[in-house]
Write a protein that holds these residues in place. Structure first.
Motif, PDB file in Angstrom:
ATOM      1  N   GLY A  45      93.052  98.576  -7.321  1.00 51.17           N
ATOM      2  CA  GLY A  45      91.674  98.282  -6.995  1.00 51.17           C
ATOM      3  C   GLY A  45      91.535  97.296  -5.855  1.00 51.17           C
ATOM      4  N   SER A  46      90.288  96.884  -5.611  1.00 53.21           N
ATOM      5  CA  SER A  46      89.980  96.013  -4.485  1.00 53.21           C
ATOM      6  C   SER A  46      89.074  94.870  -4.910  1.00 53.21           C
ATOM      7  CB  SER A  46      89.282  96.796  -3.370  1.00 53.21           C
ATOM      8  OG  SER A  46      90.101  97.826  -2.856  1.00 53.21           O
ATOM      9  N   LEU A  47      89.180  93.766  -4.190  1.00 53.04           N
ATOM     10  CA  LEU A  47      88.286  92.631  -4.323  1.00 53.04           C
ATOM     11  C   LEU A  47      88.056  92.040  -2.946  1.00 53.04           C
ATOM     12  CD1 LEU A  47      89.604  90.640  -7.428  1.00 53.04           C
ATOM     13  CD2 LEU A  47      87.399  91.810  -7.250  1.00 53.04           C
ATOM     14  N   ARG A  48      86.905  91.403  -2.773  1.00 54.47           N
ATOM     15  CA  ARG A  48      86.599  90.702  -1.538  1.00 54.47           C
ATOM     16  C   ARG A  48      86.269  89.253  -1.861  1.00 54.47           C
ATOM     17  NH1 ARG A  48      81.532  90.926   2.634  1.00 54.47           N
ATOM     18  NH2 ARG A  48      82.714  90.768   4.601  1.00 54.47           N
ATOM     19  N   LEU A  49      87.083  88.342  -1.372  1.00 62.35           N
ATOM     20  CA  LEU A  49      86.871  86.924  -1.577  1.00 62.35           C
ATOM     21  C   LEU A  49      86.090  86.337  -0.412  1.00 62.35           C
ATOM     22  CD1 LEU A  49      90.399  85.779  -2.824  1.00 62.35           C
ATOM     23  CD2 LEU A  49      88.508  86.775  -4.141  1.00 62.35           C
ATOM     24  N   SER A  50      85.272  85.336  -0.708  1.00 58.45           N
ATOM     25  CA  SER A  50      84.512  84.631   0.311  1.00 58.45           C
ATOM     26  C   SER A  50      84.768  83.138   0.212  1.00 58.45           C
ATOM     27  CB  SER A  50      83.008  84.882   0.155  1.00 58.45           C
ATOM     28  OG  SER A  50      82.696  86.244   0.294  1.00 58.45           O
ATOM     29  N   CYS A  51      84.706  82.466   1.338  1.00 59.56           N
ATOM     30  CA  CYS A  51      84.839  81.016   1.405  1.00 59.56           C
ATOM     31  C   CYS A  51      83.752  80.491   2.324  1.00 59.56           C
ATOM     32  CB  CYS A  51      86.223  80.622   1.915  1.00 59.56           C
ATOM     33  SG  CYS A  51      86.412  78.857   2.261  1.00 59.56           S
ATOM     34  N   ALA A  52      82.788  79.783   1.762  1.00 55.21           N
ATOM     35  CA  ALA A  52      81.692  79.213   2.532  1.00 55.21           C
ATOM     36  C   ALA A  52      82.036  77.786   2.928  1.00 55.21           C
ATOM     37  CB  ALA A  52      80.403  79.244   1.727  1.00 55.21           C
ATOM     38  N   VAL A 110     101.542  90.781   1.787  1.00 49.93           N
ATOM     39  CA  VAL A 110     100.186  91.332   1.777  1.00 49.93           C
ATOM     40  C   VAL A 110      99.862  92.145   3.016  1.00 49.93           C
ATOM     41  CG1 VAL A 110      99.436  89.386   0.361  1.00 49.93           C
ATOM     42  CG2 VAL A 110      99.032  89.348   2.839  1.00 49.93           C
ATOM     43  N   LYS A 111     100.769  92.230   3.962  1.00 49.34           N
ATOM     44  CA  LYS A 111     100.520  92.989   5.182  1.00 49.34           C
ATOM     45  C   LYS A 111     100.197  94.444   4.861  1.00 49.34           C
ATOM     46  CE  LYS A 111     103.258  90.337   8.515  1.00 49.34           C
ATOM     47  NZ  LYS A 111     104.476  90.326   9.346  1.00 49.34           N
ATOM     48  N   GLY A 112      99.167  94.956   5.519  1.00 52.14           N
ATOM     49  CA  GLY A 112      98.748  96.328   5.301  1.00 52.14           C
ATOM     50  C   GLY A 112      97.808  96.513   4.134  1.00 52.14           C
ATOM     51  N   ARG A 113      97.645  95.483   3.304  1.00 50.50           N
ATOM     52  CA  ARG A 113      96.773  95.572   2.139  1.00 50.50           C
ATOM     53  C   ARG A 113      95.589  94.608   2.209  1.00 50.50           C
ATOM     54  NH1 ARG A 113      98.523  94.178  -2.720  1.00 50.50           N
ATOM     55  NH2 ARG A 113     100.083  92.688  -1.949  1.00 50.50           N
ATOM     56  N   PHE A 114      95.810  93.419   2.761  1.00 53.96           N
ATOM     57  CA  PHE A 114      94.773  92.394   2.842  1.00 53.96           C
ATOM     58  C   PHE A 114      94.295  92.249   4.278  1.00 53.96           C
ATOM     59  CE2 PHE A 114      96.191  89.577  -0.988  1.00 53.96           C
ATOM     60  CZ  PHE A 114      96.193  90.694  -1.804  1.00 53.96           C
ATOM     61  N   THR A 115      93.021  91.903   4.445  1.00 53.84           N
ATOM     62  CA  THR A 115      92.447  91.655   5.758  1.00 53.84           C
ATOM     63  C   THR A 115      91.641  90.367   5.727  1.00 53.84           C
ATOM     64  OG1 THR A 115      92.281  94.035   6.213  1.00 53.84           O
ATOM     65  CG2 THR A 115      91.010  92.541   7.613  1.00 53.84           C
ATOM     66  N   THR A 139      81.620  81.486   7.270  1.00 50.37           N
ATOM     67  CA  THR A 139      82.205  82.030   6.058  1.00 50.37           C
ATOM     68  C   THR A 139      83.499  82.773   6.379  1.00 50.37           C
ATOM     69  OG1 THR A 139      80.002  82.293   5.080  1.00 50.37           O
ATOM     70  CG2 THR A 139      81.816  83.489   4.055  1.00 50.37           C
ATOM     71  N   LEU A 140      84.506  82.538   5.568  1.00 49.79           N
ATOM     72  CA  LEU A 140      85.787  83.222   5.667  1.00 49.79           C
ATOM     73  C   LEU A 140      85.882  84.254   4.559  1.00 49.79           C
ATOM     74  CD1 LEU A 140      88.588  83.009   7.232  1.00 49.79           C
ATOM     75  CD2 LEU A 140      89.354  81.712   5.226  1.00 49.79           C
ATOM     76  N   PHE A 141      86.455  85.410   4.869  1.00 52.25           N
ATOM     77  CA  PHE A 141      86.597  86.486   3.901  1.00 52.25           C
ATOM     78  C   PHE A 141      88.057  86.902   3.757  1.00 52.25           C
ATOM     79  CE2 PHE A 141      82.440  87.018   5.935  1.00 52.25           C
ATOM     80  CZ  PHE A 141      81.607  86.970   4.828  1.00 52.25           C
ATOM     81  N   LEU A 142      88.374  87.441   2.596  1.00 50.21           N
ATOM     82  CA  LEU A 142      89.655  88.084   2.373  1.00 50.21           C
ATOM     83  C   LEU A 142      89.400  89.385   1.633  1.00 50.21           C
ATOM     84  CD1 LEU A 142      92.748  87.797   2.741  1.00 50.21           C
ATOM     85  CD2 LEU A 142      92.810  86.928   0.387  1.00 50.21           C
ATOM     86  N   GLN A 143      89.541  90.502   2.335  1.00 56.47           N
ATOM     87  CA  GLN A 143      89.431  91.811   1.720  1.00 56.47           C
ATOM     88  C   GLN A 143      90.791  92.204   1.178  1.00 56.47           C
ATOM     89  OE1 GLN A 143      86.649  93.897   1.319  1.00 56.47           O
ATOM     90  NE2 GLN A 143      88.096  95.035   0.025  1.00 56.47           N
ATOM     91  N   MET A 144      90.874  92.437  -0.121  1.00 53.54           N
ATOM     92  CA  MET A 144      92.129  92.736  -0.789  1.00 53.54           C
ATOM     93  C   MET A 144      92.063  94.153  -1.344  1.00 53.54           C
ATOM     94  SD  MET A 144      92.903  89.139  -2.758  1.00 53.54           S
ATOM     95  CE  MET A 144      91.544  89.366  -3.904  1.00 53.54           C
TER      96      MET A 144
END
Length: 115
Positions: free
Chosen positions: A16-23, A63-68, A77-82
């Motif tokens: 699955g996927s999750l998207r993290l945010s950092c404000a 995480v290369k190829g899987r996380f952005t 805001t910083l994001f991490l798409q997993m």
């Protein structure tokens, strides 16, 4: 100086996927680097990905190829798409900013990947 608040963690099944945010708030114009780190139970905190502001993006090999990693300049805001999450990705994920020679950390957000 800088305050960081993470969000977006949770429980997800493998694949699955999750998207993290950092404000970020405070003296955000002084930030030189923003990145994501994680710490699994009983393990050391490890690097995941980072953006050098105005420069390059780097990722851990795991995480290369899987996380952005990405950044929204207007909203500070910083994001991490997993994507393609694995049980090995289970950890508390932390946002970090670098201001001069000093680090600022968020409180972390829990990511749990079930098999």
């Amino acid at each position: 100086q800088v305050q960081l608040v993470e969000s977006g963690g949770g429980l997800v099944q493998a694949g699955g996927s999750l998207r993290l945010s950092c404000a970020a708030s405070g003296s955000i114009s002084s930030i030189r680097i923003m990145g994501w780190y994680r710490q699994a139970p009983g393990k050391e905190r490890e690097f995941v990905a980072q953006i050098i502001i105005g420069g390059t993006i780097t990722y851990a090999d795991s995480v290369k190829g899987r996380f952005t990693i990405s950044r929204d300049n207007a909203k500070s805001t910083l994001f991490l798409q997993m994507n393609s999450l694995k049980p090995e990705d289970t950890a508390v994920y932390y946002c970090r900013s670098t201001v001069g020679w000093r680090y600022y950390w968020g409180q972390g957000t829990q990511v749990t990947v079930s098999s």
